[in-house]
Design a protein around this motif. Sequence first.
Motif, PDB file in Angstrom:
ATOM      1  N   ALA A 205      47.003 141.831  15.643  1.00  0.00           N
ATOM      2  CA  ALA A 205      47.281 143.187  16.131  1.00  0.00           C
ATOM      3  C   ALA A 205      48.378 143.171  17.191  1.00  0.00           C
ATOM      4  CB  ALA A 205      46.000 143.791  16.704  1.00  0.00           C
ATOM      5  N   VAL A 206      48.344 142.170  18.075  1.00  0.00           N
ATOM      6  CA  VAL A 206      49.386 142.061  19.099  1.00  0.00           C
ATOM      7  C   VAL A 206      50.744 141.838  18.450  1.00  0.00           C
ATOM      8  CG1 VAL A 206      50.239 140.635  20.994  1.00  0.00           C
ATOM      9  CG2 VAL A 206      47.827 141.270  20.915  1.00  0.00           C
ATOM     10  N   LEU A 207      50.785 140.971  17.434  1.00  0.00           N
ATOM     11  CA  LEU A 207      52.043 140.727  16.727  1.00  0.00           C
ATOM     12  C   LEU A 207      52.538 141.994  16.035  1.00  0.00           C
ATOM     13  CD1 LEU A 207      51.337 137.232  15.086  1.00  0.00           C
ATOM     14  CD2 LEU A 207      52.741 137.709  17.099  1.00  0.00           C
ATOM     15  N   ARG A 208      51.618 142.706  15.393  1.00  0.00           N
ATOM     16  CA  ARG A 208      52.017 143.904  14.646  1.00  0.00           C
ATOM     17  C   ARG A 208      52.543 145.011  15.553  1.00  0.00           C
ATOM     18  NH1 ARG A 208      52.861 145.835  10.245  1.00  0.00           N
ATOM     19  NH2 ARG A 208      51.027 147.035   9.643  1.00  0.00           N
TER      20      ARG A 208
ATOM     21  N   GLU B 141      56.940 144.648  20.621  1.00  0.00           N
ATOM     22  CA  GLU B 141      58.284 145.230  20.651  1.00  0.00           C
ATOM     23  C   GLU B 141      59.333 144.229  20.184  1.00  0.00           C
ATOM     24  OE1 GLU B 141      58.898 146.639  24.584  1.00  0.00           O
ATOM     25  OE2 GLU B 141      57.401 148.255  24.441  1.00  0.00           O
ATOM     26  N   ASN B 142      58.932 142.955  20.098  1.00  0.00           N
ATOM     27  CA  ASN B 142      59.835 141.917  19.605  1.00  0.00           C
ATOM     28  C   ASN B 142      59.900 141.990  18.079  1.00  0.00           C
ATOM     29  OD1 ASN B 142      60.893 139.397  18.649  1.00  0.00           O
ATOM     30  ND2 ASN B 142      60.451 138.490  20.646  1.00  0.00           N
ATOM     31  N   PRO B 143      61.061 142.241  17.495  1.00  0.00           N
ATOM     32  CA  PRO B 143      61.149 142.382  16.031  1.00  0.00           C
ATOM     33  C   PRO B 143      60.688 141.145  15.276  1.00  0.00           C
ATOM     34  CG  PRO B 143      63.154 143.162  17.094  1.00  0.00           C
ATOM     35  CD  PRO B 143      62.360 142.469  18.153  1.00  0.00           C
ATOM     36  N   ALA B 144      60.964 139.949  15.822  1.00  0.00           N
ATOM     37  CA  ALA B 144      60.577 138.721  15.140  1.00  0.00           C
ATOM     38  C   ALA B 144      59.059 138.583  15.091  1.00  0.00           C
ATOM     39  CB  ALA B 144      61.195 137.511  15.835  1.00  0.00           C
ATOM     40  N   LEU B 145      58.388 138.846  16.205  1.00  0.00           N
ATOM     41  CA  LEU B 145      56.923 138.762  16.231  1.00  0.00           C
ATOM     42  C   LEU B 145      56.310 139.838  15.346  1.00  0.00           C
ATOM     43  CD1 LEU B 145      56.295 138.098  20.038  1.00  0.00           C
ATOM     44  CD2 LEU B 145      56.350 136.440  18.166  1.00  0.00           C
ATOM     45  N   ARG B 146      56.869 141.042  15.405  1.00  0.00           N
ATOM     46  CA  ARG B 146      56.353 142.133  14.573  1.00  0.00           C
ATOM     47  C   ARG B 146      56.515 141.810  13.092  1.00  0.00           C
ATOM     48  NH1 ARG B 146      58.861 145.760  16.949  1.00  0.00           N
ATOM     49  NH2 ARG B 146      60.563 146.185  15.495  1.00  0.00           N
ATOM     50  N   ALA B 147      57.614 141.200  12.722  1.00  0.00           N
ATOM     51  CA  ALA B 147      57.842 140.816  11.329  1.00  0.00           C
ATOM     52  C   ALA B 147      56.860 139.725  10.902  1.00  0.00           C
ATOM     53  CB  ALA B 147      59.277 140.326  11.150  1.00  0.00           C
ATOM     54  N   ALA B 148      56.577 138.780  11.810  1.00  0.00           N
ATOM     55  CA  ALA B 148      55.624 137.710  11.489  1.00  0.00           C
ATOM     56  C   ALA B 148      54.237 138.284  11.212  1.00  0.00           C
ATOM     57  CB  ALA B 148      55.567 136.705  12.633  1.00  0.00           C
ATOM     58  N   GLY B 149      53.802 139.230  12.046  1.00  0.00           N
ATOM     59  CA  GLY B 149      52.499 139.864  11.828  1.00  0.00           C
ATOM     60  C   GLY B 149      52.458 140.659  10.545  1.00  0.00           C
ATOM     61  N   THR B 150      53.546 141.356  10.241  1.00  0.00           N
ATOM     62  CA  THR B 150      53.610 142.162   9.028  1.00  0.00           C
ATOM     63  C   THR B 150      53.547 141.293   7.779  1.00  0.00           C
ATOM     64  OG1 THR B 150      54.928 143.841  10.174  1.00  0.00           O
ATOM     65  CG2 THR B 150      54.965 143.874   7.774  1.00  0.00           C
ATOM     66  N   VAL B 151      54.290 140.181   7.796  1.00  0.00           N
ATOM     67  CA  VAL B 151      54.300 139.280   6.642  1.00  0.00           C
ATOM     68  C   VAL B 151      52.916 138.660   6.431  1.00  0.00           C
ATOM     69  CG1 VAL B 151      55.210 137.085   5.758  1.00  0.00           C
ATOM     70  CG2 VAL B 151      56.759 138.775   6.766  1.00  0.00           C
ATOM     71  N   PHE B 152      52.256 138.273   7.519  1.00  0.00           N
ATOM     72  CA  PHE B 152      50.917 137.692   7.396  1.00  0.00           C
ATOM     73  C   PHE B 152      49.942 138.678   6.769  1.00  0.00           C
ATOM     74  CE2 PHE B 152      46.643 137.090   9.133  1.00  0.00           C
ATOM     75  CZ  PHE B 152      46.382 135.796   8.698  1.00  0.00           C
ATOM     76  N   VAL B 153      49.928 139.916   7.262  1.00  0.00           N
ATOM     77  CA  VAL B 153      49.031 140.932   6.712  1.00  0.00           C
ATOM     78  C   VAL B 153      49.368 141.201   5.252  1.00  0.00           C
ATOM     79  CG1 VAL B 153      48.350 143.363   6.875  1.00  0.00           C
ATOM     80  CG2 VAL B 153      48.581 141.999   8.950  1.00  0.00           C
TER      81      VAL B 153
END
Length: 302
Positions: A93-96, A99-111
């Motif tokens: 949830a924190v990754l998703r 505000e960091n695009p790289a972390l947000r992308a990592a969370g999105t890909v995992f889900v």
Amino acid sequence: MTRVTDAQRPTLPSTELTTPHIGRRRLSWWIWGIVGVIVVAGAIDFMVTTPGWQWNVVGAYIFDPEILSGVFYTIWLTVLSAVCGLIAGGVVAVLRMSENPALRAAGTVFVWLMRAIPALVVLLFVFFLGALVPELTLGIPYTDVTLISVKTNDVITKFTAALIGLTLIQAAHVGEIYRGGILSVSKGQHEAGGAIGMTRAQSMRRIIMPQAIRVIIPPLSNELITLFKNTSLVSVIGFTELLTSVQLVYGRTYQTIPMLLVACLWYLFLTSIAMLGQSALEKHFSRGFVRRSKVQSLEEPA
């Protein structure tokens, strides 16, 4: 002075006008009630009088030590997977929401991956990881320096494969539940916390989460209850939980139906306990909040 005669007085609506509607509604209640009683009676008769259920066999094996061992490992695996899934889901949830695009992308890909790949396939991939990576090493990347090296099959046992696989599956679903609950709180609440000098973490802990938890609890509890049933998937990798124990018994005795009924009864029992816990949690976290329907009924004129 003008006098109002009885013929000129406004007439109030008679309660008799609503009686047919109430009567029809209550008649439908009786009809559906009778239908329900007939269906339940038929189901009970089928369960009691059909000899194929073999209730004597069910009674003989319901508390059999081999079955109880499977129940214990089912509970143990569920609890560990739930705890690990709750923690990993928070990270997702924190990754998703980062505000960091790289972390947000990592969370999105995992889900995306965990939602797209069937749970059974995830378990099999984890269990057969040794065929893809024979050794797990820790060292300096792109060099020959190795600090730790162990065989994958020594680490990925049946139990650890089941735990890792279920944790990965839970993390994706739980992370989305967390995110949905946090997003349900209006943006103004975040701004209010900042206006009184709270940090982002303090605002999340003291303002956002107490409100989001009421939205999170029902789907999260449902996800954890479903985990009881999902533990049966690990039978494909040979881990001996409840369903595997049942399969081992009917593989020897060929009493398939009664042994499957034993498994169903235990799953019903475990799920019922979990549902009671869910109800208690919902009541606890809903204290101090008035349901919208109750507020509306109080605001309506008598």
